[in-house]
Design an enzyme around this catalytic site. Structure first.
Site, PDB file in Angstrom:
ATOM      1  N   SER A  55       0.809  -1.223   0.000  1.00 33.97           N
ATOM      2  CA  SER A  55       0.000   0.000   0.000  1.00 33.97           C
ATOM      3  C   SER A  55       0.840   1.270   0.000  1.00 33.97           C
ATOM      4  O   SER A  55       0.348   2.330  -0.376  1.00 33.97           O
ATOM      5  CB  SER A  55      -0.917   0.014   1.222  1.00 33.97           C
ATOM      6  N   ASP A 361      -3.956   7.200   8.339  1.00 35.26           N
ATOM      7  CA  ASP A 361      -5.057   6.355   8.800  1.00 35.26           C
ATOM      8  C   ASP A 361      -4.626   5.263   9.786  1.00 35.26           C
ATOM      9  O   ASP A 361      -5.360   4.306   9.995  1.00 35.26           O
ATOM     10  CB  ASP A 361      -5.741   5.693   7.592  1.00 35.26           C
ATOM     11  N   HIS A 364      -0.755   4.291   7.140  1.00 37.12           N
ATOM     12  CA  HIS A 364      -0.169   4.968   5.981  1.00 37.12           C
ATOM     13  C   HIS A 364       0.115   6.432   6.289  1.00 37.12           C
ATOM     14  O   HIS A 364      -0.511   7.001   7.173  1.00 37.12           O
ATOM     15  CB  HIS A 364      -1.128   4.858   4.789  1.00 37.12           C
TER      16      HIS A 364
END
Ligand SMILES: *[C@@H]1O[C@H](CO)[C@@H](O)[C@H](O)[C@H]1NC(C)=O
Ligand SMILES: *[C@@H]1O[C@H](CO)[C@@H](O)[C@H](O)[C@H]1NC(C)=O
Ligand SMILES: *[C@@H]1O[C@H](CO)[C@@H](O)[C@H](O)[C@H]1NC(C)=O
Length: 400
Positions: A55, A361, A364
């Site tokens: 991610s 979040d 990240h």
């Protein structure tokens, strides 16, 4: 080789000293350095980027397959979800942009993708080693690095078949010769460590399998080389013990929290992984004679944001900007909604000004943090060899 080695100080100076000073020094040495200067100042002009990862560099792969990252993801730049686990751009976006290339389309995204300047094989929650659990069971993606490589493997021939149809297809696929001139970027490994932590393994147990993870990473880089890849830009893994999600969910004793508020045991495992990764890079340079491989210390660039937030313009280094409350405002429900009396209510809200927060979040980084990471690494200050991003196709200073 003598003239080539003279290029090293020039490039290091470029990043640390004023241009005037560099010019003054170079003028006084101009005769002997003239050929070197031409070489050292030649930008690589990468025509494409092929990225592999999780991610930290996913620009839409996971979203295309498993559902879009919901608002407020993307709010600071794309004004809506853009397949990124972030309020805006990722480090890979800043890299592409600084090389004069468009943002990378996710390979798995069949809606509106344009691969003329590369493709992104990274997907959120990916590991290097295939996991023996489903996404539903453990939260880790089935699209591990070996799968990303399988996707890549067929891309050079298939893209050329499509390209040869001409017209719009020609504008959507890279040229055949771009595959050997492209920059191959990697940012993966964090989830291999997190998987162990979240399966309740001790840090010693996680460290014990790190060599296997690194071996699998190494063989993928070799496979990409065998397919024609020559220029590699490899990020090490970040300080996983500084992530709000880890701090809130995993056992941490007060005595194991450092001055920056990070959990030392988990960061030690990350550093253990990075130490091994750097050794793998040294081995790869020996085994892949035509490759130029840059190792980038993302760990230090990220840790510096958390340990010295003010210096980088941040007010909140540890709490997540987007979440559901609690000490760390963590929990990966950024954008989450629940139904109350038939009405949807947003439970994972973003903070007022994400540009002042390091973490987005819980897992990240914010766009602002990604930009600061990029600004720190672009000139080569965090790289081995210490060469600016736009010069990393030059092999001459790779000797160790
Ligand atoms: C998954 O299972 C295989 C076979 O038992 C094993 O070799 C491999 O290491 C396992 N992978 C992980 C990530 O535990
Ligand atoms: C794909 O992107 C390139 C570079 O941005 C652009 O020149 C080209 O027109 C795009 N192709 C299509 C079909 O839009
Ligand atoms: C890890 O331990 C916690 C607390 O004992 C437990 O709730 C959780 O189910 C365990 N997770 C796994 C994957 O075994």
């Amino acid at each position: 080789m003598f003239s080539l080695s003279l290029c090293v100080p020039y490039m290091i100076m470029e990043s640390h000293f004023s241009k005037t000073l560099v010019v003054a020094i170079l003028v006084s040495l101009s005769v002997s350095l003239a050929p070197c200067l031409v070489l050292a100042s030649t930008s690589c002009k990468f025509p494409a980027i092929f990225n592999f990862g999780d991610s930290n560099s996913d620009t839409g792969g996971f979203s295309a397959v498993f559902g879009q990252a919901r608002p407020p993801h993307g709010e600071s730049y794309f004004h809506g979800p853009a397949g990124r686990y972030c309020d805006g751009r990722l480090v890979i976006d800043f890299i592409a942009n600084s090389l004069g290339l468009p943002f990378l389309s996710a390979y798995l995204d069949s809606v509106g993708s344009n691969f003329s300047h590369g493709a992104n094989f990274a997907t959120a929650a990916s590991t290097i080693r295939p996991q023996n659990t489903t996404l539903h069971q453990s939260g880790f993606s089935p699209i591990s690095l070996d799968v990303q490589y399988d996707e890549f493997y067929d891309f050079p021939p298939r893209s050329q078949i499509v390209r040869s149809q001409g017209g719009v297809f020609e504008q959507l696929m890279p040229k055949a010769e771009d595959f050997s001139r492209a920059l191959y970027t990697f940012d993966i490994g964090q989830n291999d460590l997190a998987a162990g932590f979240f399966f309740n393994m001790s840090t010693a147990q996680v460290k014990a399998y790190v060599p296997d993870v690194l071996n699998q990473f190494k063989s993928i880089v070799k496979n990409v080389y065998d397919q024609g890849g020559r220029y590699f830009w490899i990020h090490n893994t970040g300080p996983v013990g500084c992530l709000p999600y880890v701090l809130a969910r995993l056992p941490v004793l007060a005595s194991q929290v450092d001055k920056a508020g990070c959990a030392t045991p988990y960061n030690e495992v990350a550093q253990f992984f990075n130490h091994g990764l750097k050794e793998v890079v040294v081995q790869l340079r020996e085994e892949l004679p035509l490759a130029a491989i840059t190792y980038v210390d993302i760990y230090s660039a990220k840790y510096s944001l958390i340990s010295q937030p003010k210096k980088h313009g941040f007010e909140q280094p540890i709490r997540a900007c987007c979440g559901q409350g609690g000490k760390y405002n963590n929990n990966l429900h950024c954008g989450g909604k629940i139904k109350v009396h038939g009405r949807e209510i947003l439970v994972g809200k973003a903070c007022q000004d994400p540009s002042l927060w390091v973490n987005w979040d819980g897992f990240h980084y914010t766009q602002a943090a990604n930009k600061r990471v990029f600004d720190q690494i672009v000139d080569g200050s965090f790289s081995d060899p210490p060469v600016p991003l736009k010069m990393v196709c030059h092999r001459q200073q790779q000797a160790h």
